[in-house]
Design a protein around this motif. Sequence first.
Motif, PDB file in Angstrom:
ATOM      1  N   ASP A  25       0.880  -1.040   0.034  1.00  0.00           N
ATOM      2  CA  ASP A  25       0.103   0.274   0.121  1.00  0.00           C
ATOM      3  C   ASP A  25       0.821   1.216   0.125  1.00  0.00           C
ATOM      4  O   ASP A  25       1.565   1.457   0.889  1.00  0.00           O
ATOM      5  CB  ASP A  25      -0.985   0.143   1.311  1.00  0.00           C
ATOM      6  N   GLY A  60       0.725   5.275  -0.378  1.00  0.00           N
ATOM      7  CA  GLY A  60       0.256   6.566  -0.517  1.00  0.00           C
ATOM      8  C   GLY A  60       1.111   7.664  -0.882  1.00  0.00           C
ATOM      9  O   GLY A  60       2.663   7.413  -0.927  1.00  0.00           O
ATOM     10  N   ASP A  64      -5.671   3.293  -4.258  1.00  0.00           N
ATOM     11  CA  ASP A  64      -5.609   3.156  -2.870  1.00  0.00           C
ATOM     12  C   ASP A  64      -6.861   3.229  -2.212  1.00  0.00           C
ATOM     13  O   ASP A  64      -7.364   2.787  -1.385  1.00  0.00           O
ATOM     14  CB  ASP A  64      -4.378   3.921  -2.130  1.00  0.00           C
ATOM     15  N   THR A 109      -6.750   0.717   3.933  1.00  0.00           N
ATOM     16  CA  THR A 109      -6.184   0.450   2.423  1.00  0.00           C
ATOM     17  C   THR A 109      -5.819  -0.738   2.414  1.00  0.00           C
ATOM     18  O   THR A 109      -6.034  -1.677   1.480  1.00  0.00           O
ATOM     19  CB  THR A 109      -5.535   1.447   2.261  1.00  0.00           C
ATOM     20  N   ARG A 126       3.705   1.116   2.771  1.00  0.00           N
ATOM     21  CA  ARG A 126       4.108  -0.198   3.725  1.00  0.00           C
ATOM     22  C   ARG A 126       3.820  -1.559   3.199  1.00  0.00           C
ATOM     23  O   ARG A 126       2.881  -1.553   1.966  1.00  0.00           O
ATOM     24  CB  ARG A 126       3.272   0.075   4.723  1.00  0.00           C
TER      25      ARG A 126
HETATM   26 MG   LIG Z   1      -2.916   5.278   2.176  1.00  0.00          MG
END
Ligand SMILES: [Mg+2]
Length: 487
Positions: free
Chosen positions: A12, A14, A239, A432, A19
């Motif tokens: 994920d 952003g 996401d 997410t 991460r």
């Molecule tokens: Mg995010």
Amino acid sequence: MLLMTKVFVAVDIGASSGRLMLAKLENNQLQLQEVHRFKNGFTYSQGHDRWNIDNLINEILIGLKKIKQAGYDQVTLGIDTWAVDYVLVDKKGNRLQDPVAYRDARTQGSIKKLTSQLSKEYIYKKTGIQFLDFNTLYQLYVEDKNLLARTDKIMMIPDYLGYILTGKAVTEVTNASTTQMLSLREGLFDDHLLEKVNVKSSQFPKLVEAGTILGQIKGSLVEQYNLPATEVITVATHDTASAVVGTPGLGQRWAYLSSGTWSLIGTELNVPENGKQAFEQNYTNEWGAYGTYRFLKNIMGLWIIQNIKHELDDRYSFAELAELAGQEVPFQQLINVNDERFQNPKNMIKELQAYCRETRQKVPQTPGELAMAVYANLALYYANELEVLDHILNYRIDTLNIVGGGSNVTLLNQLTATLSDVDVYAGPSKATAIGNIIVQMITKGEILNVYLGRQLIANSFPIKKFVPQKDQSTQVLKHYQRFIAEH
Ligand SMILES: [Mg+2]
Ligand SMILES: Nc1ncnc2c1ncn2[C@@H]1O[C@H](COP(=O)(O)OP(=O)(O)OP(=O)(O)O)[C@@H](O)[C@H]1O
Ligand SMILES: C[C@H](O)[C@H](O)[C@@H](O)C(=O)CO
């Protein structure tokens, strides 16, 4: 024979951080573990703000190596990232440049230019997508024509990352919809819109739904980096689409607020709503997983807090900033947090202070005053948008599910509940990644559907409830609505 517990990995990424999360289903609970975390962000190079895509690839490989070292030899993996941005790839499969970040100044004024040739009404009727000047449509409109001429494939960021890992290229629809080039009716890229930006539909890899199996990570990578055997699944690669899947959906008539760099407030529809009111209010119909639509509005979000934190030399953690804010009185100034001036200013603190001076209001000075000014006005903006949503959909939303990092901000959750006069359920903050995992589990037959996935989420993660406090804030909301109508 010991049944192997299936292990799922969510990548994920952003705008502010990325991460790798590892998930297993045990005792009808989803066990989630953050295996690897890294910073993300854009830097200025070769004339534009750009993402460091090689760094993202490297971080994914580091995370997967850690998973192998932890003893997991076989996993499935899904990748989700922010929207609209893309990589140009030539006939040999090589990247032509580091991707330009959507906050780059190049698209400023592009909506006005393009919609002088093609009306906003036409584009919205076709696509149902909100007008944001950084949508892919406008980025391609101003893209270097020589680069486009050398482009064999235009890949959205998460699709490109999947391509690097597996050698397979697709265009996943939840993220493709954020381009503002996907036709709602045909479910394909609209040739009329592509023509305006000198692009052919053949320059996009085939469109696929969330939950499609992409393929195995290339053996050469597995060997070179000592990775687990990994099957990549194309999840809801935008996401926010994954965050919506990862929302517990508590309440009768519930809405979600994906609260991170952006605040995305909206609801899940089975048919798009691209009528006059939605157009006038600039609501979007981004495609969701499993044939749904994410009827939502982009709000500037915690991007503003991220910049304040950075401009204070990161002396305060996010939690400390929220605590300092809690020591201040709310509503000392009214700020239209969605004003474009906050999209990418040179200095956010100065921009906020200038705004308050120009509107003849008290100027926030201390970290606590600045943070409270942002949180209180985000809560006001959310409350206003919920009223707009009720009006467009012609029904009263009774519950707001706040997910993402922002769901950690108790002050913001409480202000939002009170100003919106709805119950707020806050969490999970990792919605997410969880939504990314849920789609993988559905694809692999571990769970039947999203409805049961949401029950699993509600049973697996702490979710806090906030109820409206009866106080005088309703007058503040009315005052705010008049204020933003004028500013
Ligand atoms: Mg995010
Ligand atoms: N403990 C905390 N206290 C206060 N705020 C927090 C806390 N944890 C996270 N946040 C807020 O959440 C934001 C990050 O949210 P999140 O992790 O969902 O974003 P992201 O996934 O990194 O980026 P994007 O929104 O682009 O996906 C931070 O900018 C911060 O404002
Ligand atoms: C630019 C997009 O609107 C933005 O990426 C938002 O949709 C998002 O993905 C937030 O993480």
